[in-house]
Design a protein around this motif. Sequence first.
Motif, PDB file in Angstrom:
ATOM      1  N   LYS A   1       0.836  -1.206   0.000  1.00 32.03           N
ATOM      2  CA  LYS A   1       0.000   0.000   0.000  1.00 32.03           C
ATOM      3  C   LYS A   1       0.866   1.248   0.000  1.00 32.03           C
ATOM      4  O   LYS A   1       0.569   2.222  -0.703  1.00 32.03           O
ATOM      5  CB  LYS A   1      -0.925   0.001   1.211  1.00 32.03           C
ATOM      6  N   GLU A   2       1.948   1.241   0.769  1.00 30.56           N
ATOM      7  CA  GLU A   2       2.841   2.402   0.812  1.00 30.56           C
ATOM      8  C   GLU A   2       3.523   2.631  -0.531  1.00 30.56           C
ATOM      9  O   GLU A   2       3.732   3.769  -0.949  1.00 30.56           O
ATOM     10  CB  GLU A   2       3.888   2.218   1.911  1.00 30.56           C
TER      11      GLU A   2
ATOM     12  N   LYS B   1       0.898   4.161  -2.847  1.00 32.32           N
ATOM     13  CA  LYS B   1       0.596   5.529  -2.399  1.00 32.32           C
ATOM     14  C   LYS B   1       1.741   6.471  -2.743  1.00 32.32           C
ATOM     15  O   LYS B   1       1.529   7.617  -3.172  1.00 32.32           O
ATOM     16  CB  LYS B   1       0.337   5.531  -0.892  1.00 32.32           C
ATOM     17  N   ASN B   2       2.989   6.006  -2.580  1.00 36.12           N
ATOM     18  CA  ASN B   2       4.142   6.843  -2.894  1.00 36.12           C
ATOM     19  C   ASN B   2       4.215   7.152  -4.392  1.00 36.12           C
ATOM     20  O   ASN B   2       4.560   8.280  -4.790  1.00 36.12           O
ATOM     21  CB  ASN B   2       5.420   6.145  -2.435  1.00 36.12           C
TER      22      ASN B   2
ATOM     23  N   GLN C   1       1.609   9.872  -5.051  1.00 34.51           N
ATOM     24  CA  GLN C   1       1.932  11.172  -4.448  1.00 34.51           C
ATOM     25  C   GLN C   1       3.103  11.858  -5.130  1.00 34.51           C
ATOM     26  O   GLN C   1       3.191  13.090  -5.131  1.00 34.51           O
ATOM     27  CB  GLN C   1       2.217  10.995  -2.953  1.00 34.51           C
TER      28      GLN C   1
ATOM     29  N   GLU D   1      -7.620  14.096  -2.664  1.00 32.37           N
ATOM     30  CA  GLU D   1      -6.452  13.288  -2.328  1.00 32.37           C
ATOM     31  C   GLU D   1      -6.598  11.886  -2.916  1.00 32.37           C
ATOM     32  O   GLU D   1      -7.671  11.279  -2.863  1.00 32.37           O
ATOM     33  CB  GLU D   1      -6.315  13.199  -0.814  1.00 32.37           C
TER      34      GLU D   1
ATOM     35  N   ILE E   1      -6.566   7.907  -3.289  1.00 32.90           N
ATOM     36  CA  ILE E   1      -6.950   6.874  -2.331  1.00 32.90           C
ATOM     37  C   ILE E   1      -6.288   5.558  -2.717  1.00 32.90           C
ATOM     38  O   ILE E   1      -6.265   5.176  -3.889  1.00 32.90           O
ATOM     39  CB  ILE E   1      -8.478   6.690  -2.296  1.00 32.90           C
ATOM     40  N   VAL E   2      -5.762   4.845  -1.717  1.00 30.52           N
ATOM     41  CA  VAL E   2      -5.244   3.484  -1.891  1.00 30.52           C
ATOM     42  C   VAL E   2      -5.869   2.632  -0.793  1.00 30.52           C
ATOM     43  O   VAL E   2      -5.754   2.958   0.392  1.00 30.52           O
ATOM     44  CB  VAL E   2      -3.710   3.430  -1.799  1.00 30.52           C
TER      45      VAL E   2
ATOM     46  N   ALA F   1      -6.580   1.841  -6.461  1.00 31.45           N
ATOM     47  CA  ALA F   1      -5.979   3.174  -6.429  1.00 31.45           C
ATOM     48  C   ALA F   1      -6.909   4.127  -7.155  1.00 31.45           C
ATOM     49  O   ALA F   1      -7.415   3.808  -8.234  1.00 31.45           O
ATOM     50  CB  ALA F   1      -4.605   3.162  -7.072  1.00 31.45           C
TER      51      ALA F   1
END
Length: 281
Positions: A201-202, A205-206, A209, A219, A221-222, A236
């Motif tokens: 997930k990180e 998300k990275n 972003q 924003e 979403i994940v 995502a």
Amino acid sequence: MFSKIEHVEDKVVHYSDIVLEYATEYGLKILGALLIFFIGKWVARKVVTLMGAGMARAHVDSTLISFASNALYVALIVIVIVAAISNIGVETTSFIAVFGAAGLAIGLALKDTLANVGAAVLIIFFRPFKVGDFIEASGVMGNVKSINLFSTTLTTADNRSIIIPNGALIAGNIINYTGNHTRRIDMAFVIDYKDDLKVAKEVVKNVLQTHAKVLNDPEPIVAVGALERDGVQLIARPWVAVDDYWNVMFEITESVKLEFDKHKITVPFPQMDLHVKRGEL
């Protein structure tokens, strides 16, 4: 004999006078009608051009400018033709009545075509889409290339032209993918059950972003979407500008795969385990 010759000459002179009289009377009228037609046509073009330029300066939609210009030009030409015919001496009242009856008959015969014209008016004024938008309608998708009184032309992603009658177009659902300034990308990634879910997930998300064209508001979403048979589904939901939709989707998909490889996160694929039991012979 001389009397017969004189008689013939008198007849020739008489008919010549008649021809000259009619030529003088109707020739001038026909000349005047032609002048009215050509000058009127020139004036009609100038009026339509001035109107189009004024609407363009007022930032009116190009589709509406084209429709209004065509409608005004047709109306002005009809007026010019009626004025030219009236100058010849034809009774315009009866002519208009005959023209109206003929128009009614033609209208009944071409009711489907006129339905397309009515649909074009609805498209122009309610504007569910405009030239340049990417839409889905009547079972096809493409960019709107042009809108006329009878049909709408779409250009597909592989550069095919699809012509859809306006009546059929307005009768069904219309999905306008570029009607708003921003659009959400719906993406799904599947990881193996043995992989670290939080790390995966990180990673996703990275990627979202750090992408320059992904919007911060709303924003991205994940989240975990589903526990599938072959792995864990991560969804995502980044938001992007409409014009960046496809490029960003392709770039994010590639970046996520590369980051998964760096972090040893596997993407499972359907597989079947076959167990063979040896029986007694």
